[in-house]
Design a protein around this motif. Structure first.
Motif, short mmCIF file in Angstrom:
data_model
loop_
_atom_site.label_atom_id
_atom_site.label_comp_id
_atom_site.label_asym_id
_atom_site.label_seq_id
_atom_site.Cartn_x
_atom_site.Cartn_y
_atom_site.Cartn_z
N VAL A 8 0.87 -1.17 0.00
CA VAL A 8 0.00 0.00 0.00
C VAL A 8 0.91 1.22 0.00
O VAL A 8 1.58 1.52 0.99
CB VAL A 8 -0.91 -0.02 1.25
CG1 VAL A 8 -1.87 1.15 1.22
CG2 VAL A 8 -1.70 -1.32 1.31
N GLU A 11 -1.06 7.00 2.01
CA GLU A 11 -2.24 7.13 2.87
C GLU A 11 -3.55 6.95 2.08
O GLU A 11 -4.47 6.27 2.56
CB GLU A 11 -2.21 8.51 3.56
CG GLU A 11 -3.43 8.74 4.41
CD GLU A 11 -3.34 10.00 5.27
OE1 GLU A 11 -2.23 10.55 5.44
OE2 GLU A 11 -4.40 10.41 5.76
N GLY A 38 1.96 4.29 14.41
CA GLY A 38 2.28 4.98 13.17
C GLY A 38 2.23 4.12 11.91
O GLY A 38 2.60 4.58 10.83
N GLY A 40 -0.48 2.91 10.49
CA GLY A 40 -1.64 3.22 9.63
C GLY A 40 -2.92 2.49 10.02
O GLY A 40 -3.85 2.41 9.22
N LYS A 41 -2.97 1.99 11.23
CA LYS A 41 -4.17 1.25 11.68
C LYS A 41 -5.40 2.16 11.71
O LYS A 41 -6.49 1.76 11.28
CB LYS A 41 -3.93 0.65 13.08
CG LYS A 41 -2.73 -0.30 13.14
CD LYS A 41 -2.51 -0.87 14.54
CE LYS A 41 -2.08 0.15 15.58
NZ LYS A 41 -0.79 0.80 15.30
N THR A 42 -5.21 3.38 12.22
CA THR A 42 -6.34 4.31 12.28
C THR A 42 -6.72 4.79 10.88
O THR A 42 -7.90 4.95 10.56
CB THR A 42 -6.01 5.50 13.21
OG1 THR A 42 -5.73 4.99 14.52
CG2 THR A 42 -7.16 6.49 13.29
N THR A 43 -5.71 4.97 10.03
CA THR A 43 -5.97 5.37 8.64
C THR A 43 -6.81 4.30 7.93
O THR A 43 -7.79 4.61 7.24
CB THR A 43 -4.63 5.56 7.88
OG1 THR A 43 -3.81 6.47 8.62
CG2 THR A 43 -4.86 6.08 6.48
#
Ligand code: ADP
Ligand code: MG
Length: 153
Positions: A8, A11, A38, A40-43
């Motif tokens: 990936v 973002e 940091g 990218g779990k929340t993204t």
């Protein structure tokens, strides 16, 4: 493909992969999001919520531990257990009520809730690769396999 991975690049692609996950669900999935701070779990979670039609912002439920989003027929529960001291605390939150056939549970830092969380249908693990990320996933149940089969990579 119940055990797979994808690169990936940025973002925006992370959000798109989250949307794909949303479209591949059938309801009741428990998804563990593993990976360091940091990664990218929340993204990715933001992408899943976007896939269910959520328009607004997505805050990290670091202090509240869980944030519910009612999106039409489904409720998405976004957990961030980073600050969970003891898995037992989850019992006081009444978390058993969160895991229903109408809900999708996205769980950051699931290892902190070990022993109290139900087993995951799908495990995702995010690591750094070049300037982007690699997401590895693994289906753990039939429901998870059905979801993973629908992911286009
Ligand atoms: P986490 O929840 O895992 O701590 P976040 O979702 O808060 O991580 O993201 C941390 C940072 O990583 C953000 O600045 C975000 O833009 C960036 N990011 C997310 N996905 C990717 C990606 N695929 N490639 C590069 N950077 C990314
Ligand atoms: Mg996060």
């Amino acid at each position: 493909k119940s055990d797979c991975s994808v690169f990936v690049a940025d973002e925006a692609a992370m959000v798109m992969f989250g949307q794909q996950i949303a479209h591949a669900t059938s309801g009741g999935e428990v998804i563990f999001l593993n990976g360091d701070l940091g990664m990218g779990k929340t993204t990715l979670s933001r992408g899943v919520l976007k896939g269910f039609g959520h328009q607004g912002s997505v805050k990290s439920p670091t202090y509240t531990l869980v944030e519910p989003y009612e999106l039409g027929e489904v409720t998405v529960f976004h957990f961030d257990l980073y600050r969970l001291g003891d898995p037992e605390e989850l019992e006081y939150l009444g978390i058993r009520d969160y895991f229903t056939d109408q809900s999708i549970c996205l769980i950051e830092w699931p290892e902190r809730g070990e022993g109290v969380l139900p087993p995951a249908d799908l495990l995702l693990n995010i690591t750094v690769e070049q300037r982007g990320r690699r997401i590895n996933w693994q289906a753990q149940t039939e429901k998870g396999r059905q979801l993973a089969d629908k992911l286009i990579i």
